[in-house]
Design a protein around this motif. Structure first.
Motif, PDB file in Angstrom:
ATOM      1  N   ALA A  77       0.773  -1.248  -0.313  1.00 18.82           N
ATOM      2  CA  ALA A  77       0.022  -0.051  -0.117  1.00 18.82           C
ATOM      3  C   ALA A  77       1.048   1.077  -0.414  1.00 18.82           C
ATOM      4  N   VAL A  78       0.720   2.635  -1.032  1.00 18.52           N
ATOM      5  CA  VAL A  78       1.560   3.481  -0.914  1.00 18.52           C
ATOM      6  C   VAL A  78       0.675   4.646  -1.127  1.00 18.52           C
ATOM      7  N   LEU A  79       1.113   5.024   0.102  1.00 18.97           N
ATOM      8  CA  LEU A  79       0.631   6.188   0.290  1.00 18.97           C
ATOM      9  C   LEU A  79       0.979   8.119  -0.913  1.00 18.97           C
ATOM     10  N   ASN A  80       0.481   8.288  -1.699  1.00 18.21           N
ATOM     11  CA  ASN A  80       1.091   8.605  -2.845  1.00 18.21           C
ATOM     12  C   ASN A  80       0.044  10.521  -2.592  1.00 18.21           C
ATOM     13  N   GLN A  81       0.295  11.009  -3.624  1.00 15.13           N
ATOM     14  CA  GLN A  81      -0.246  12.984  -3.722  1.00 15.13           C
ATOM     15  C   GLN A  81      -0.529  12.484  -5.218  1.00 15.13           C
ATOM     16  N   GLY A 133      -2.888  19.140  -3.930  1.00 15.51           N
ATOM     17  CA  GLY A 133      -3.074  17.224  -3.549  1.00 15.51           C
ATOM     18  C   GLY A 133      -3.796  17.114  -2.758  1.00 15.51           C
ATOM     19  N   SER A 134      -4.481  16.061  -3.812  1.00 17.52           N
ATOM     20  CA  SER A 134      -5.165  15.099  -2.960  1.00 17.52           C
ATOM     21  C   SER A 134      -4.177  13.052  -2.504  1.00 17.52           C
ATOM     22  N   GLU A 135      -4.424  13.286  -1.631  1.00 17.72           N
ATOM     23  CA  GLU A 135      -3.865  12.038  -1.553  1.00 17.72           C
ATOM     24  C   GLU A 135      -4.851  10.719  -1.519  1.00 17.72           C
ATOM     25  N   TYR A 136      -3.512  10.222  -1.801  1.00 17.50           N
ATOM     26  CA  TYR A 136      -3.839   8.546  -2.243  1.00 17.50           C
ATOM     27  C   TYR A 136      -3.309   7.754  -1.317  1.00 17.50           C
ATOM     28  N   VAL A 137      -4.306   6.595  -1.471  1.00 16.40           N
ATOM     29  CA  VAL A 137      -3.217   5.118  -0.996  1.00 16.40           C
ATOM     30  C   VAL A 137      -3.508   4.242  -2.028  1.00 16.40           C
ATOM     31  N   SER A 138      -3.053   3.876  -3.102  1.00 12.89           N
ATOM     32  CA  SER A 138      -2.442   2.656  -4.370  1.00 12.89           C
ATOM     33  C   SER A 138      -2.276   1.507  -3.696  1.00 12.89           C
ATOM     34  N   THR A 185       1.118  -6.506  -8.816  1.00  9.13           N
ATOM     35  CA  THR A 185       0.034  -5.920 -10.063  1.00  9.13           C
ATOM     36  C   THR A 185      -0.854  -5.183  -9.592  1.00  9.13           C
ATOM     37  N   ALA A 186      -1.200  -3.566 -10.025  1.00  9.04           N
ATOM     38  CA  ALA A 186      -1.877  -2.353  -9.448  1.00  9.04           C
ATOM     39  C   ALA A 186      -3.687  -3.073  -9.010  1.00  9.04           C
ATOM     40  N   ALA A 187      -4.163  -2.879  -7.711  1.00  9.60           N
ATOM     41  CA  ALA A 187      -5.089  -3.010  -7.454  1.00  9.60           C
ATOM     42  C   ALA A 187      -6.214  -2.300  -7.182  1.00  9.60           C
ATOM     43  N   GLY A 188      -5.747  -0.703  -6.885  1.00 10.93           N
ATOM     44  CA  GLY A 188      -5.943  -0.115  -7.886  1.00 10.93           C
ATOM     45  C   GLY A 188      -6.257   1.314  -6.225  1.00 10.93           C
ATOM     46  N   SER A 189      -6.759   2.404  -6.163  1.00 15.69           N
ATOM     47  CA  SER A 189      -5.968   3.517  -5.269  1.00 15.69           C
ATOM     48  C   SER A 189      -7.437   3.710  -4.758  1.00 15.69           C
ATOM     49  N   LEU A 190      -7.167   4.682  -2.842  1.00 16.57           N
ATOM     50  CA  LEU A 190      -8.190   4.768  -2.875  1.00 16.57           C
ATOM     51  C   LEU A 190      -7.951   6.742  -2.335  1.00 16.57           C
ATOM     52  N   GLN A 191      -9.194   7.228  -2.819  1.00 15.41           N
ATOM     53  CA  GLN A 191      -8.928   8.637  -2.243  1.00 15.41           C
ATOM     54  C   GLN A 191      -9.206   9.250  -0.848  1.00 15.41           C
ATOM     55  N   ALA A 192      -8.439   9.606  -0.131  1.00 16.17           N
ATOM     56  CA  ALA A 192      -8.674   9.875   1.114  1.00 16.17           C
ATOM     57  C   ALA A 192      -9.195  11.748   1.205  1.00 16.17           C
ATOM     58  N   TYR A 202     -10.656   2.770   6.975  1.00 13.75           N
ATOM     59  CA  TYR A 202     -11.086   2.338   5.723  1.00 13.75           C
ATOM     60  C   TYR A 202     -11.076   0.993   5.523  1.00 13.75           C
ATOM     61  N   LEU A 203     -11.995   0.404   5.689  1.00 14.20           N
ATOM     62  CA  LEU A 203     -11.758  -1.281   5.939  1.00 14.20           C
ATOM     63  C   LEU A 203     -11.656  -1.874   4.325  1.00 14.20           C
ATOM     64  N   GLY A 204     -10.876  -2.932   4.722  1.00 13.66           N
ATOM     65  CA  GLY A 204     -10.305  -3.920   3.580  1.00 13.66           C
ATOM     66  C   GLY A 204     -11.893  -4.648   2.890  1.00 13.66           C
ATOM     67  N   ASN A 205     -11.724  -5.099   1.800  1.00 10.84           N
ATOM     68  CA  ASN A 205     -12.540  -5.919   0.999  1.00 10.84           C
ATOM     69  C   ASN A 205     -11.986  -7.051   1.228  1.00 10.84           C
ATOM     70  N   GLY A 206     -10.436  -7.584   1.556  1.00  9.89           N
ATOM     71  CA  GLY A 206     -10.179  -8.521   0.812  1.00  9.89           C
ATOM     72  C   GLY A 206      -9.110  -8.978  -0.122  1.00  9.89           C
ATOM     73  N   ASP A 207      -9.259  -8.068  -0.979  1.00 12.09           N
ATOM     74  CA  ASP A 207      -8.660  -8.441  -2.169  1.00 12.09           C
ATOM     75  C   ASP A 207      -7.723  -7.542  -3.038  1.00 12.09           C
ATOM     76  N   GLY A 208      -7.910  -6.905  -1.508  1.00  8.92           N
ATOM     77  CA  GLY A 208      -6.252  -5.866  -1.825  1.00  8.92           C
ATOM     78  C   GLY A 208      -7.451  -4.087  -2.150  1.00  8.92           C
ATOM     79  N   THR A 209      -8.819  -4.393  -2.174  1.00 16.39           N
ATOM     80  CA  THR A 209      -8.960  -3.103  -1.870  1.00 16.39           C
ATOM     81  C   THR A 209      -9.909  -2.563  -1.049  1.00 16.39           C
ATOM     82  N   PHE A 210      -9.809  -1.500  -1.114  1.00 17.18           N
ATOM     83  CA  PHE A 210     -11.196  -0.615   0.000  1.00 17.18           C
ATOM     84  C   PHE A 210     -12.218  -0.673   0.344  1.00 17.18           C
ATOM     85  N   GLY A 211     -13.480  -0.185   1.301  1.00 20.17           N
ATOM     86  CA  GLY A 211     -14.447   0.339   0.476  1.00 20.17           C
ATOM     87  C   GLY A 211     -14.225   1.996   0.528  1.00 20.17           C
TER      88      GLY A 211
END
Length: 574
Positions: free
Chosen positions: A149-153, A167-172, A183-190, A236-245
């Protein structure tokens, strides 16, 4: 009648004690042992930590081991020989039974051959957002492979309340493929956050709702979900597949402090809590008691020890007095205490003797193998006495993370500079420059070979995976056979091939050219630290100078290795 009344009174006192929930346990580093060689016999694993309950079980890659409860801070488990037959890295956790209870965060156990050196090979860098600030490693999709999990702007964003942000913070998230690639699983915008310094943002990984999936608490400084400007922890709660709510289950504010969330069961109710530093006027310690569903009732300060923490951005937790209850280490502030001892109900007390050399976020571990947790802060090593006090000594080391990188059972120190191999007695060897550096680092076995690898942040927006790698040293690098009659075969000359690296050397081929031939006893895999032999012979087919090579193909970073060969074909004599 009097005896009956006394018995009822005793029962009334005892029943609440046994009716209390078990806590979520924690596991200390290192395990004892923390590594064994492949093919080792069955052995006893000693696990130190806190809040172990009777009936607690040690798990090996999620599978329970036969476990003996020693006390609230120690367990022993039997590891079968089949578990360590081949190289690999296991995750070791402890699960407390109900009521309450839960499973600890994992600690790594490596099955590998110890090495005295470390070598790494960099994989192609991954690009993430526009600015990267933190990376953490965990198994977010529960497939046994470590993910990131990478915290990035990201792109600029403006909140509804009018704050213009840079900038907006993301967790990728990136899912591990088990071979060091992702393999990229997606990004969560905080939502939007005002970026000031990279240290103002952090990810804390824990299971906040007890479903066996890793969740995130993202600490940010700015505006979150268009709530007023300040410091927040967003869960943020994990969905168990590498993504989060997509939406947080809770947003916890602590005013304008610089606190980064630290997870732990501080009130021993079997639910994960969060501790943070913050406050509008001065500095305060906040503990948010978890409800067990990813929310923290009230989302407000629980009123613990105002004014004792400092202007830093960290809080560290561990059981420093061996009572099975989590304690807290704080930054220095106005000569206030660094060490707060947990009572077990979410409150803390202080110890009279406080360390004087905690000037940076300390690294926690048992660095001298005495069963007590120690601290390393900046260049100071604070060896725990087991009662919440420390014996301080100076060591010329620095780092932000500890792990047993070379498989010798001793904790090492690493960060964004040299690696310091531990001696196991609280001292460390001279810094080892591995040729790579980054602004922040995380550690895990990303290719399943039993060696812990690294991931580093690079400026401005890339991360690099550094896999522990073999080395191939062939000596001598050239052979001279002199004169030999055409058609005759020389006596063999020997080349030694050694793997002084920190991973197994996989050999895929040996090719001889010219009037030369080779045989070897190297096999397909040359373990780290081992040497094999290559026998080379010369059989000239023509007169004059003859040249050739022995070319060795393998998985070392400088493959192939080439040994230069020369000889001279001459007239024969009867």
């Amino acid at each position: 009648m009097r005896r009956l009344s006394l018995l009822i009174a005793v029962v009334a006192l005892v029943v609440p004690l046994f009716a209390a929930n078990n806590s979520i346990p924690t596991v200390n580093q290192p395990l004892f042992p923390s590594s064994v060689k492949p093919g080792s016999a069955a052995f006893t694993l000693m696990v130190n930590g806190s809040a172990f309950a009777p009936g607690a079980v040690v798990n090996w890659n999620g599978i329970p081991l036969t476990t003996k409860f020693v006390n609230r801070s120690r367990l022993r488990a039997t590891v079968p020989a089949a578990n360590v037959a081949a190289p690999g890295t296991a995750t070791v956790t402890v699960t407390n039974p109900a009521p309450g209870g839960g499973t600890s965060f994992p600690v790594f156990f490596t099955v590998t051959t110890p090495s005295t050196s470390l070598t790494f090979a960099a994989l192609p860098a991954l690009t993430v957002g526009t600015t990267v600030t933190q990376v953490v490693a965990a198994d977010f999709n529960n497939d046994g492979k470590m993910d990131l999990a990478v915290l990035n702007q990201g792109d600029e964003y403006t909140c509804d309340n009018g704050y213009n942000t840079v900038g907006s913070e993301y967790v990728s998230t990136f899912l591990g493929n088990g071979d060091g690639t992702f393999t990229a699983a997606g990004s969560l915008q905080a939502d939007c956050a005002l970026l000031s310094e990279g240290s103002d943002f952090a990810i804390t990984v824990a299971d906040f709702n007890g479903d066996g999936r890793q969740d995130l608490a993202v600490s940010v400084f700015g505006t979150i979900c268009c709530i007023d400007y300040g410091r927040f922890a967003v869960v943020y709660l994990g969905n168990g597949d590498g993504t989060f709510g997509p939406l947080p289950t809770d947003v916890l504010g602590v005013g304008y402090g610089l606190g980064i969330a630290t997870a732990g069961d501080f009130n021993h109710d079997g639910e994960m809590d969060l501790a943070m530093e913050g406050g509008d006027l001065g500095s305060f310690l906040f503990v948010f008691e978890g409800k067990g569903d990813g929310t923290f009732p009230g989302g407000a300060e629980t009123g613990l020890n105002p004014g004792t923490s400092g202007e830093g951005s960290w809080i560290v937790a561990g059981d420093f007095n061996g009572d099975g209850i989590l304690d807290i280490v704080l930054p220095p502030f106005d000569d206030g205490p660094n060490i707060l001892l947990g009572v077990g109900d979410g409150t803390f007390t202080t110890v009279t003797s406080q360390p004087t050399t905690i000037s940076a976020a300390p690294v926690v571990g048992d660095f001298n193998a005495d069963g007590n947790l120690d601290l390393i802060s900046a260049t100071a090593v604070l060896l725990g006495n087991g009662d919440g006090t420390f014996s301080e000594q100076n060591e010329n080391i620095s780092g932000s993370l500890t792990a047993d990188l070379n498989g010798d059972g001793k904790l090492d120190m690493l960060g964004n500079g040299p690696i310091f191999l531990g001696n196991g007695d609280g001292t460390f060897q001279s810094g080892l420059d591995i040729g790579f550096s980054g602004t922040q680092v995380a550690v895990a076995d990303f290719n399943g070979d039993g060696r812990l690898d690294l991931v580093t942040l690079n400026s401005p927006n890339t991360i690099t995976i550094l896999l522990q790698a073999p080395a191939a040293v062939a000596l001598p690098g050239s052979l001279k056979f002199g004169k030999l009659a055409v058609g005759k075969t020389s006596k063999p000359l020997r080349v030694s091939l050694t793997n002084p690296g920190s991973a197994a050397l996989h050999l895929s081929g040996f090719i001889a050219s010219g009037d030369f031939a080779q045989t070897n006893n190297c096999g397909e895999i040359l373990p780290l630290g081992q040497t094999c032999s290559i026998q080379v012979v010369f059989r000239p087919t023509e007169f004059g100078l003859r040249t050739g090579n022995i070319t060795i193909f393998d998985n070392a970073s400088d493959s192939p290795q080439v040994i230069q060969l020369t000889g001279t074909g001459a007239a024969g004599f009867d």
